[in-house]
Design an enzyme around this catalytic site. Structure first.
Site, short mmCIF file in Angstrom:
data_model
loop_
_atom_site.label_atom_id
_atom_site.label_comp_id
_atom_site.label_asym_id
_atom_site.label_seq_id
_atom_site.Cartn_x
_atom_site.Cartn_y
_atom_site.Cartn_z
NE ARG A 97 46.94 37.71 38.71
CZ ARG A 97 46.69 37.63 40.01
NH1 ARG A 97 47.42 36.85 40.77
NH2 ARG A 97 45.74 38.36 40.55
CG HIS B 79 49.49 41.99 39.65
ND1 HIS B 79 48.90 41.47 40.78
CD2 HIS B 79 48.54 41.91 38.70
CE1 HIS B 79 47.66 41.08 40.50
NE2 HIS B 79 47.43 41.31 39.23
CG HIS C 146 41.79 37.45 32.53
ND1 HIS C 146 40.86 38.18 33.26
CD2 HIS C 146 42.98 37.60 33.19
CE1 HIS C 146 41.46 38.73 34.30
NE2 HIS C 146 42.75 38.41 34.28
CD1 TRP D 278 38.53 34.31 32.50
CD2 TRP D 278 40.59 33.65 33.07
NE1 TRP D 278 38.93 35.05 33.59
CE2 TRP D 278 40.18 34.66 33.96
CE3 TRP D 278 41.86 33.09 33.25
CZ2 TRP D 278 40.99 35.12 35.00
CZ3 TRP D 278 42.66 33.54 34.29
CH2 TRP D 278 42.23 34.55 35.15
C1 HEM Z 1 39.89 44.22 35.73
C2 HEM Z 1 41.13 43.79 35.56
C3 HEM Z 1 41.67 42.50 36.10
C4 HEM Z 1 41.26 41.79 37.17
C5 HEM Z 1 40.15 42.11 38.17
C6 HEM Z 1 42.09 40.60 37.22
C7 HEM Z 1 41.99 39.62 38.18
C8 HEM Z 1 42.64 38.40 38.14
C9 HEM Z 1 42.47 37.34 39.09
C10 HEM Z 1 41.54 37.36 40.29
C11 HEM Z 1 43.28 36.32 38.71
C12 HEM Z 1 43.45 34.97 39.39
C13 HEM Z 1 44.71 34.95 40.27
C14 HEM Z 1 44.92 33.60 40.91
O1 HEM Z 1 44.03 33.14 41.62
O2 HEM Z 1 46.00 33.01 40.71
C15 HEM Z 1 43.95 36.74 37.52
C16 HEM Z 1 44.85 35.97 36.81
C17 HEM Z 1 45.51 36.39 35.71
N1 HEM Z 1 45.51 37.66 35.18
FE1 HEM Z 1 44.21 39.13 35.63
N2 HEM Z 1 42.97 40.63 36.20
C18 HEM Z 1 42.76 41.78 35.49
C19 HEM Z 1 43.49 42.22 34.41
C20 HEM Z 1 44.56 41.56 33.87
C21 HEM Z 1 45.46 42.11 32.91
C22 HEM Z 1 45.39 43.54 32.36
C23 HEM Z 1 46.39 41.14 32.62
C24 HEM Z 1 47.56 41.19 31.70
C25 HEM Z 1 47.74 42.07 30.74
C26 HEM Z 1 46.03 39.99 33.40
C27 HEM Z 1 46.69 38.78 33.35
C28 HEM Z 1 46.36 37.68 34.13
C29 HEM Z 1 46.92 36.35 33.93
C30 HEM Z 1 47.88 35.92 32.82
C31 HEM Z 1 46.38 35.54 34.93
C32 HEM Z 1 46.65 34.06 35.16
C33 HEM Z 1 47.72 33.87 36.19
C34 HEM Z 1 48.02 32.42 36.49
O3 HEM Z 1 47.65 31.53 35.70
O4 HEM Z 1 48.67 32.16 37.51
N3 HEM Z 1 44.95 40.29 34.17
N4 HEM Z 1 43.56 38.01 37.21
#
Ligand code: HEM
Length: 375
Positions: free
Chosen positions: A127, A131, A254, A270
């Site tokens: 992540r 970002h 995700h 997820w």
């Molecule tokens: C519409 C696009 C996206 C939205 C709105 C979104 C939103 C989010 C949100 C709200 C979280 C939870 C954060 C937390 O509470 O710790 C999350 C986690 C995550 N996102 Fe996304 N995301 C998007 C696209 C992506 C993309 C493009 C990637 C990577 C290529 C990605 C990888 C991840 C990963 C790996 C997590 C898990 C992080 C953890 O376990 O701490 N996301 N995302």
């Protein structure tokens, strides 16, 4: 004293030929006047040469300081500290093997997560890579992975980046061990290691990012807001230069990790295997029945069957929007296709904002997983 004499001082080469994050840096002014190595220095001229060298270094510093490039400013610092310490700026040009070593160290640390989340730092490190890169705006060329500006406030405090201090902390340990790597290269390499070590596809990657300044940071609001619909998702990802197919492939990340109510407000994983890269995210989107979760938190969906999995509103639009749905269905049916498309889109994401001439190689590398190296 003529300029030609000045530039023939024996210490000139050591002062000028410096390395910025492993990329040898020679300012144009130096290249223009360079000769193939210095003539031998007569002993009696030591003092003269020392003052010539100091003058040369000062002139170089002045030249570099007054150019606007960040590389120049970094090189200036290197030149200055070399002059102050009386030592030559160190020259180290890392090879692919050196980056493989950094990869290996990241891979080891991802696993040393103890009780943290699902026992791995990989999802949060992935992540961070996303970002750090996803702030890119193709129209202005601002943002992206080049300068690693999330090291600085206020970007580190942007709501979307809540929780990423964990990943930056893990990466900092690596930085202490391999100080020559830039933060941008380190964080993106972290994303590569995270995907590959969690059994995902190989991500082509190459180094060349440089460390920037807080002033290189982009304003808040460039990353997607999970509560929005398909128009917002398109606005954000089109701004980075992605198309619908790439958007759907990227969000498949995700499959990994989870939401944390104390970070984004959302809660839960997820998939049932949040530390293994699969196409389960798409499969579950289509195979499960999704209902709105009844709680005091932000609007999110939960699987009707077990109530233990979640989807963000922006995830769910992949089943609602006609164009997105086509790709999401294809990825649900074919993991190989998802892996191939994800690898291409993710590699592209990690290079956003980096001027092509900055990369040290023309063709990205493929680095090996720890498992492959054991075999
Ligand atoms: C519409 C696009 C996206 C939205 C709105 C979104 C939103 C989010 C949100 C709200 C979280 C939870 C954060 C937390 O509470 O710790 C999350 C986690 C995550 N996102 Fe996304 N995301 C998007 C696209 C992506 C993309 C493009 C990637 C990577 C290529 C990605 C990888 C991840 C990963 C790996 C997590 C898990 C992080 C953890 O376990 O701490 N996301 N995302």
């Amino acid at each position: 004293m003529s300029l030609a004499v000045t530039l023939r001082a024996p210490v000139r080469r050591a002062v000028f030929s410096t390395s910025v994050r492993g990329v040898e840096f020679r300012p144009k002014a130096y290249r223009r006047f360079t000769t193939e190595g210095p003539p031998p220095a007569p002993k009696s001229n030591t003092a003269l040469y020392a003052s010539i060298a100091a003058f040369t270094a000062a002139a170089a510093g002045y030249y570099l300081y007054n150019s606007n490039s960040d590389t120049s400013r970094e090189a200036t610092t290197a030149v200055k500290s070399a002059v102050q310490s009386g030592k030559a700026a160190t020259k180290f040009t890392p090879t692919k093997e050196d980056y493989q070593k950094v990869y290996n160290r990241i891979a080891e640390l991802l696993d040393e997560a103890g009780d943290y989340d699902d026992g791995s730092f990989a999802p949060v490190v992935l992540r961070l890579a996303w970002h750090a890169s996803g702030t890119y705006d193709k129209d202005t060329g601002t943002g992206g992975s080049n300068f690693a500006t999330m090291r600085f406030e206020p970007e580190s405090l942007h709501g979307a980046n809540a929780g990423l201090h964990v990943a930056r902390g893990v990466m900092e340990k690596i930085k202490q061990e391999y100080p020559w790597i830039s933060y941008g290269d380190l964080w993106t390499l972290g994303g590569v290691a995270a995907v590959q070590e969690m059994a995902g596809p190989k991500i082509p990657w190459r180094p060349g990012r440089i460390d920037g300044f807080a002033s290189n940071a982009t304003p808040d609001g460039r990353l997607p807001d999970a509560s929005q619909g398909s128009q917002h998702v398109r606005d954000i990802f089109y701004r980075m230069g992605f198309n619908d197919q790439e958007i759907v492939a990227l969000i498949g990340a995700h499959a990994l990790g989870r939401c944390h109510s104390d970070r984004s407000g959302y809660e839960g994983p997820w998939t049932f295997s949040p530390t293994t890269f699969t196409n389960d995210f798409y499969k579950l989107l289509f195979d499960e029945k999704w209902v709105w979760k009844k709680w005091n938190g932000p609007k999110q969906l939960q699987d009707k069957n077990t109530g233990s999995l979640m989807m963000l509103p922006t995830d769910y639009v992949l089943t609602q929007d006609k164009s997105f749905k086509k790709y999401a269905k294809a990825y649900a049916d074919d993991q190989n296709l998802f892996f191939k498309d994800f690898a291409a889109a993710f590699a592209k994401l990690l290079e956003l904002g980096v001027p092509p001439q900055q990369f040290v190689v023309a063709e990205p590398w493929t680095l090996n997983t720890l498992e492959e190296q054991k075999a």
